[in-house]
Design an enzyme around this catalytic site. Structure first.
Site, short mmCIF file in Angstrom:
data_model
loop_
_atom_site.label_atom_id
_atom_site.label_comp_id
_atom_site.label_asym_id
_atom_site.label_seq_id
_atom_site.Cartn_x
_atom_site.Cartn_y
_atom_site.Cartn_z
CG HIS A 213 -7.96 5.35 11.26
ND1 HIS A 213 -8.98 4.92 10.43
CD2 HIS A 213 -8.53 5.56 12.47
CE1 HIS A 213 -10.11 4.86 11.14
NE2 HIS A 213 -9.85 5.26 12.37
CG ASN B 43 -20.00 7.63 0.35
OD1 ASN B 43 -18.79 7.77 0.51
ND2 ASN B 43 -20.61 6.44 0.39
CG LEU B 44 -19.88 5.47 -5.86
CD1 LEU B 44 -19.56 6.48 -6.96
CD2 LEU B 44 -18.99 4.24 -6.00
CD GLU B 45 -22.40 2.21 -2.78
OE1 GLU B 45 -22.81 1.97 -3.93
OE2 GLU B 45 -21.60 1.50 -2.17
NE ARG C 211 -3.59 0.04 2.51
CZ ARG C 211 -4.13 0.32 3.70
NH1 ARG C 211 -4.02 -0.54 4.70
NH2 ARG C 211 -4.76 1.47 3.89
CB SER D 295 -18.39 2.25 4.49
OG SER D 295 -17.44 1.97 5.52
CB CYS E 246 10.17 2.24 17.99
SG CYS E 246 10.96 1.02 19.08
CB CYS F 94 11.61 3.50 22.55
SG CYS F 94 12.01 4.12 20.89
C1 BV8 Z 1 -11.29 2.15 18.97
C2 BV8 Z 1 -5.87 0.86 9.75
C3 BV8 Z 1 -11.42 2.60 21.30
C4 BV8 Z 1 -5.04 1.66 8.83
C5 BV8 Z 1 -8.25 0.95 10.22
C6 BV8 Z 1 -18.70 -2.88 17.85
C7 BV8 Z 1 -19.45 -1.73 17.68
C8 BV8 Z 1 -18.83 -0.50 17.52
C9 BV8 Z 1 -17.46 -0.39 17.48
C10 BV8 Z 1 -16.72 -1.53 17.62
C11 BV8 Z 1 -17.33 -2.77 17.81
N1 BV8 Z 1 -16.35 -3.70 17.92
C12 BV8 Z 1 -15.15 -3.07 17.81
C13 BV8 Z 1 -15.36 -1.76 17.65
C14 BV8 Z 1 -14.36 -0.71 17.52
C15 BV8 Z 1 -13.70 -0.76 16.16
C16 BV8 Z 1 -14.72 -0.75 15.04
O1 BV8 Z 1 -15.26 0.28 14.71
N2 BV8 Z 1 -14.97 -1.93 14.44
C17 BV8 Z 1 -15.93 -1.98 13.36
C18 BV8 Z 1 -15.46 -2.98 12.32
C19 BV8 Z 1 -17.29 -2.33 13.95
N3 BV8 Z 1 -12.90 0.43 16.08
C20 BV8 Z 1 -11.66 0.43 16.60
O2 BV8 Z 1 -11.10 -0.53 17.05
C21 BV8 Z 1 -10.98 1.79 16.62
N4 BV8 Z 1 -10.47 2.02 17.93
O3 BV8 Z 1 -12.50 2.05 18.90
O4 BV8 Z 1 -10.61 2.39 20.14
C22 BV8 Z 1 -11.43 4.05 21.59
C23 BV8 Z 1 -12.00 4.94 20.69
C24 BV8 Z 1 -12.02 6.28 21.00
C25 BV8 Z 1 -11.46 6.74 22.17
C26 BV8 Z 1 -10.89 5.82 23.08
C27 BV8 Z 1 -10.88 4.48 22.78
C28 BV8 Z 1 -9.82 1.82 15.62
C29 BV8 Z 1 -10.36 1.80 14.23
C30 BV8 Z 1 -9.20 1.98 13.23
C31 BV8 Z 1 -8.96 0.70 12.52
N5 BV8 Z 1 -7.97 0.89 11.47
N6 BV8 Z 1 -7.27 0.95 9.32
C32 BV8 Z 1 -5.20 1.13 7.45
O5 BV8 Z 1 -4.91 -0.08 7.25
O6 BV8 Z 1 -5.60 1.90 6.58
S1 BV8 Z 1 -9.87 1.05 9.74
C33 BV8 Z 1 -10.06 1.10 8.06
O7 BV8 Z 1 -11.46 1.27 7.83
C34 BV8 Z 1 -9.41 2.30 7.44
O8 BV8 Z 1 -8.58 3.02 8.32
C35 BV8 Z 1 -10.56 3.17 7.02
O9 BV8 Z 1 -10.32 4.44 7.42
C36 BV8 Z 1 -11.66 2.65 7.84
C37 BV8 Z 1 -13.02 3.01 7.34
O10 BV8 Z 1 -13.13 2.57 6.01
P1 BV8 Z 1 -13.59 3.64 4.90
O11 BV8 Z 1 -12.55 4.68 4.79
O12 BV8 Z 1 -14.97 4.09 5.19
O13 BV8 Z 1 -13.54 2.74 3.60
P2 BV8 Z 1 -14.64 1.71 3.12
O14 BV8 Z 1 -14.02 0.86 2.06
O15 BV8 Z 1 -15.30 1.07 4.30
O16 BV8 Z 1 -15.75 2.63 2.43
C38 BV8 Z 1 -15.42 3.37 1.27
C39 BV8 Z 1 -16.60 4.27 0.97
O17 BV8 Z 1 -16.25 5.09 -0.14
C40 BV8 Z 1 -17.84 3.51 0.61
O18 BV8 Z 1 -18.96 4.10 1.26
C41 BV8 Z 1 -17.96 3.72 -0.92
O19 BV8 Z 1 -19.32 3.81 -1.34
C42 BV8 Z 1 -17.29 5.04 -1.10
N7 BV8 Z 1 -16.65 5.22 -2.41
C43 BV8 Z 1 -16.04 4.28 -3.19
N8 BV8 Z 1 -15.59 4.86 -4.32
C44 BV8 Z 1 -15.90 6.18 -4.24
C45 BV8 Z 1 -16.58 6.41 -3.03
N9 BV8 Z 1 -17.04 7.63 -2.68
C46 BV8 Z 1 -16.82 8.64 -3.53
N10 BV8 Z 1 -16.18 8.50 -4.72
C47 BV8 Z 1 -15.71 7.30 -5.11
N11 BV8 Z 1 -15.08 7.18 -6.28
#
Ligand code: BV8
Length: 225
Positions: free
Chosen positions: A106, A198-200, A56, A174, A114, A117
């Protein structure tokens, strides 16, 4: 003077050729989240995780901003009040387009961390599990990205910005990952006008006061204009 907060997700970078996560052939279709985007996955197989992020990082380094990134950079220049971009993306396309006020909640592909540290530095294009930390020399280096179960960066600054936003715009996400998926509710609670571009319709579309659907490179410049 209106205060604008913009949340972006993988969809804004899709037209720059970078994969999204949840679209049909997205990143999560090719890898299990548990294997490549959790601390447990990294502990189990650091080479697999570095391979995932090295690929990536290479793609992101070659990618160019699209009209949506440039429109947001122009908005930051032209708008009288503050414009803050909170991005879930780990690419640097907002900065390449000229945006300066950007929070990477993110983390970022071009930064290494690291685990021993907490030192951060500019990541080499290719990272491997045995890279020694430049400060403590421990071979505990990892990509500086926030995995599931880890706390996103700058949450206090983000909460502060949401509490004073007049306009909150969510672009290309999303709405399935928290806490970012809840930002629209926080902004709405403090009286902001909320917009989804958003796209949709995303999972949270019904929570927005205004929605415009289409490719980001069309709907974002049109909204900014
Ligand atoms: C946390 C790493 C505590 C970097 C990522 C149950 C319920 C609720 C929450 C949780 C749960 N169980 C666990 C959780 C928490 C969890 C979570 O949310 N899980 C989900 C799956 C339910 N979250 C966490 O663990 C977070 N930490 O909660 O800590 C806390 C919080 C606050 C304060 C104190 C403590 C950490 C989450 C971060 C995870 N890391 N990535 C990397 O590899 O990139 S997440 C990953 O998904 C990416 O970072 C990305 O940002 C994120 C979201 O994805 P999107 O960006 O939305 O992309 P996606 O493909 O999903 O959607 C694309 C969209 O674009 C679509 O809608 C599509 O229609 C649209 N699109 C496509 N093409 C186009 C377009 N739009 C316009 N034009 C186009 N051409």
């Amino acid at each position: 003077m209106t205060n604008i907060v913009i949340l972006t997700g993988a969809g804004i970078s899709a037209e720059s050729g970078l994969g999204t996560f949840r679209d049909a052939h997205g990143l999560w279709a090719q890898h299990r989240i548990e294997d490549v985007a959790t601390p447990e996955g990294f502990a189990r197989n650091p080479q697999l995780v570095h391979d995932f992020y090295n690929a990536r990082r290479d793609q992101a380094a070659k990618a160019q901003p699209n009209a949506a990134h440039y429109a947001l950079a122009q908005l930051e220049k032209d708008h009288a009040g503050p414009v803050l971009i909170v991005t879930q993306n780990v690419d640097s396309l907002h900065e390449k387009a000229g945006s300066q006020n950007v929070i990477h909640m993110h983390g970022a592909l071009d930064r290494a961390l690291c685990a021993a540290c907490d030192h951060r530095w500019v990541a080499p294009l290719v990272m491997s599990p045995n890279d020694p930390c430049p400060r403590c020399a421990s071979p505990a280096t990892r990509p500086d990205v926030v995995w599931f179960g880890e706390i996103p960066y700058q949450m206090e600054q983000i909460a502060e910005a949401l509490s004073t936003a007049d306009i909150f715009v969510s672009i290309g996400t999303s709405g399935e990952v928290y806490p970012a998926a809840n930002f629209v509710a926080e902004a709405d609670h403090f009286g902001a006008h909320t917009v989804e571009l958003n796209l949709e319709p995303s999972a949270g579309a019904s929570r927005f006061a205004e929605c415009r659907f289409g490719p980001a490179s069309d709907v974002v410049p049109a909204w900014v204009a």
